[in-house]
Design a protein around this motif. Structure first.
Motif, short mmCIF file in Angstrom:
data_model
loop_
_atom_site.label_atom_id
_atom_site.label_comp_id
_atom_site.label_asym_id
_atom_site.label_seq_id
_atom_site.Cartn_x
_atom_site.Cartn_y
_atom_site.Cartn_z
N GLY A 8 0.66 -1.28 0.13
CA GLY A 8 -0.01 -0.26 -0.06
C GLY A 8 0.85 1.37 0.04
N SER A 17 -3.91 10.87 1.03
CA SER A 17 -3.85 9.75 1.95
C SER A 17 -3.47 8.61 1.39
N ARG A 19 -3.43 3.91 2.41
CA ARG A 19 -3.82 2.82 3.37
C ARG A 19 -2.62 1.95 3.27
N SER A 21 -1.40 -1.86 4.32
CA SER A 21 -1.76 -3.28 4.74
C SER A 21 -0.57 -4.20 5.32
N THR A 69 -4.96 6.14 11.45
CA THR A 69 -5.78 5.03 12.14
C THR A 69 -5.55 3.70 11.99
N TYR A 80 -4.03 -2.66 9.54
CA TYR A 80 -4.25 -1.67 8.42
C TYR A 80 -3.54 -0.39 9.15
N GLN A 82 -4.41 3.44 8.41
CA GLN A 82 -5.07 4.45 7.41
C GLN A 82 -4.34 5.96 7.69
N ASN A 84 -4.07 9.71 6.60
CA ASN A 84 -4.59 10.90 6.14
C ASN A 84 -3.78 12.08 6.52
#
Length: 123
Positions: A8, A17, A19, A21, A69, A80, A82, A84
């Protein structure tokens, strides 16, 4: 053979952003806490975020609070991250790691590591 495989990463503009993994295989990670660390060129590996098996305990580095997050799907053995509102200072190789039970912010306390995925944030 235990494997943690990150994916990712990539190149993104500031404010964007991504994400990440991390897929785990080779053993059961039941009860294991999972963490994300990062390492920029010329710097030490630093803690980013971590989550316990149940997801009931989560911690973040101050530098990413409110922007990143962490989450996990135990059925998929995947964690994961995330990310941003990315900033150029977030540029680094991001690693996932696993250790038994509790969250620790020290890289040396983690038992298993992935190979890392590059995140580059342009200004």
């Amino acid at each position: 053979q235990v494997q943690l495989v990150e994916s990712g990463g990539g190149l993104v503009q500031a404010g964007g952003s991504l994400r990440l993994s991390c897929a785990a295989s080779g053993r059961t990670f039941r009860g294991y806490a999972m963490g994300w660390f990062r390492q920029a060129p010329g710097k030490e590996r630093e803690f980013v975020a971590a989550i316990t098996w149940s997801g009931g305990n989560i911690d973040y580095a101050d530098s990413v609070k409110g922007r990143f997050t962490i989450s996990r799907d135990n059925a998929k053995n995947t964690v994961y991250l995330q990310m941003n509102s990315l900033k150029p200072e977030d540029t680094a190789v991001y690693y996932c790691a696993a250790r038994p039970y509790i969250i620790v912010k020290v890289a040396g306390a983690y038992e298993y590591w992935g190979q890392g995925t590059q995140v580059t944030v342009s200004s």
